[in-house]
Design an enzyme around this catalytic site. Structure first.
Site, PDB file in Angstrom:
ATOM      1  N   GLY A  76       0.844  -1.194   0.000  1.00 20.28           N
ATOM      2  CA  GLY A  76       0.000   0.000   0.000  1.00 20.28           C
ATOM      3  C   GLY A  76       0.875   1.238   0.000  1.00 20.28           C
ATOM      4  O   GLY A  76       2.111   1.150  -0.074  1.00 20.28           O
ATOM      5  N   LYS A  97       8.670   0.451   5.076  1.00 21.16           N
ATOM      6  CA  LYS A  97       7.992   1.710   4.733  1.00 21.16           C
ATOM      7  C   LYS A  97       9.047   2.709   4.275  1.00 21.16           C
ATOM      8  O   LYS A  97       9.888   3.151   5.052  1.00 21.16           O
ATOM      9  CB  LYS A  97       7.212   2.243   5.934  1.00 21.16           C
ATOM     10  CG  LYS A  97       6.383   3.479   5.615  1.00 21.16           C
ATOM     11  CD  LYS A  97       5.312   3.739   6.665  1.00 21.16           C
ATOM     12  CE  LYS A  97       5.855   4.234   7.962  1.00 21.16           C
ATOM     13  NZ  LYS A  97       4.776   4.738   8.853  1.00 21.16           N
ATOM     14  N   ASP A 194      -2.995  10.303  15.816  1.00 25.13           N
ATOM     15  CA  ASP A 194      -3.590   9.880  14.545  1.00 25.13           C
ATOM     16  C   ASP A 194      -4.168   8.475  14.672  1.00 25.13           C
ATOM     17  O   ASP A 194      -4.008   7.647  13.772  1.00 25.13           O
ATOM     18  CB  ASP A 194      -2.559   9.947  13.421  1.00 25.13           C
ATOM     19  CG  ASP A 194      -3.214   9.997  12.037  1.00 25.13           C
ATOM     20  OD1 ASP A 194      -4.398  10.388  11.965  1.00 25.13           O
ATOM     21  OD2 ASP A 194      -2.552   9.640  11.049  1.00 25.13           O
TER      22      ASP A 194
END
Length: 387
Positions: A76, A97, A194
């Site tokens: 993703g 990432k 978040d």
């Protein structure tokens, strides 16, 4: 020739077949001089010198594990950059990432995530295995979570069928314990800022792990809140005092947790919720249903048959307690954990924040000039949030 040169430059190897050696050396030296003199280079060196007890991976190791960041391995992409599945030589699965060049997140977020989560160890927090800061790269190496994120299950008509009430209740309790650790039991008091469904990852046994600490803030001592001019997070999960005044605290995380509870029970997104009879968001709809004592219609049909209705009603009430308008009225996460694990009497919640019609809610936001961002590209928001 250009692609071979780029590959060699990325891997940091001598490709004598493809490159003119003197030119290549000059380019590398120039790049290193620029990086060393830049603020980015200074910060990268600072990360390297800090004692974080965090392994540093070489670029060539990460590239090999992810098959040179092959698109077939891509899991993703968020505001930080793409995430790739990989396999280390010892057989361990990883998620890499990689900060993209045009990322809305910068080096500060990268460094913040490294320095923050490297100090945290809890079964309900994703494990950071290491990072790569070699040759200008900024890559975070995490344990691989095979069952993706919570939003993949609760908001999808098909995949939600595999998530009955017992699994959802286990996920709720796991998230609560992870947040309690961040707020109270870790070495530093950490505010996530978040918390949302896409930042809850699920392991092989569907246990939840809180992820994405790029926007997190840590406090020492007795400090519990702070004010900022740069509001970051995701609309729909942000507390009123944070979205409007820039004040964040452990109670702003509690608000986000409350929204998450209501989404898990209903299977609906707060911001994208729609109803033919009104223009309220999910919080508003749940609040009105609570006052009218008509909670049964809120529950996701998938969990109705497998759930203890009284237990689900308690979770809804706890969610409403967490999203109350004023921070002082919201419970702490230690109180929430007790509420979830007992049959203690629950107080009646007061009016939640941001439950009014969307047009009015957007009017409340419009005077702010802050740019609201999130680590997840799909939920990046600005002062004019999209529907």
């Amino acid at each position: 020739m250009g692609s071979e040169r780029a590959l060699c430059d990325f891997l940091g190897i001598n490709c004598t077949i493809f490159l003119d050696i003197p030119a290549y050396v000059q380019q590398k030296k120039a790049k290193q001089r620029r990086l060393k003199s830049s603020s980015e280079g200074v910060t990268l060196n600072k990360i390297d010198s800090e004692d974080l007890d965090l392994p540093l991976f070489k670029v060539i190791v990460v590239a090999k594990a992810t098959n040179n960041f092959c698109n077939d391995n891509k899991l993703g992409e968020g505001g930080f950059g793409p995430v790739y599945k990989g396999m280390l030589d010892d057989g361990q699965a990883i998620a890499a990432k990689r900060l993209s060049e045009n990322s809305s997140q910068g080096l500060n977020e990268f460094k913040n995530e490294v320095s923050c989560i490297a100090k945290l160890q809890h079964r309900n927090l994703v494990t950071l295995l290491g990072c790569c800061i070699e040759k200008g790269e900024r890559i975070l190496i995490y344990e691989y979570m095979p069952n993706k994120s919570l939003d993949f299950f609760i908001f999808d008509e098909q995949t939600s069928k595999s998530l009955g009430w017992s699994k959802r209740y286990n996920i709720i309790n796991g998230i609560a314990r992870g947040l309690l650790y961040l707020h109270q039991d870790s070495r530093l008091r950490v505010i996530h800022r978040d918390l949302k469904a896409s930042n809850i990852l699920l392991d092989y046994e569907m246990n939840p792990k809180i992820s994405d600490f790029g926007l997190a803030r840590s406090f020492r001592g007795s400090q519990t809140e702070e004010n900022t001019k740069r509001v970051v997070g995701t609309y729909g999960y942000m507390s009123p005092e944070y979205a409007i005044d820039g004040i964040f605290s452990i109670k702003s995380d509690v608000y986000s947790f409350g929204v998450l509870l209501l989404e898990i029970v209903t299977g609906k997104k707060n911001r994208l919720f729609s109803h033919p009879d009104h223009s309220l968001n999910l919080i508003g709809h749940v609040w009105m249903s609570y006052k009218e004592e008509s909670l049964l219609g809120l529950i996701d049909e998938v969990i109705l048959e497998s759930s203890n209705t009284i237990e689900v009603f308690r979770v809804i009430q706890i969610g409403l307690l967490c999203v109350q308008e004023y921070p002082k009225d919201r419970p702490s996460m230690s109180e929430v954990v007790v509420m979830l694990s007992s049959t203690m009497h629950l107080p009646h919640p007061k009016q939640p924040g941001f439950f009014t019609a969307r047009k009015q809610q957007m009017a409340d936001y419009s005077w702010r000039n802050s740019i609201i961002t999130s680590c997840n590209q799909q939920t990046i928001t600005t002062v004019s949030p999209r529907d």
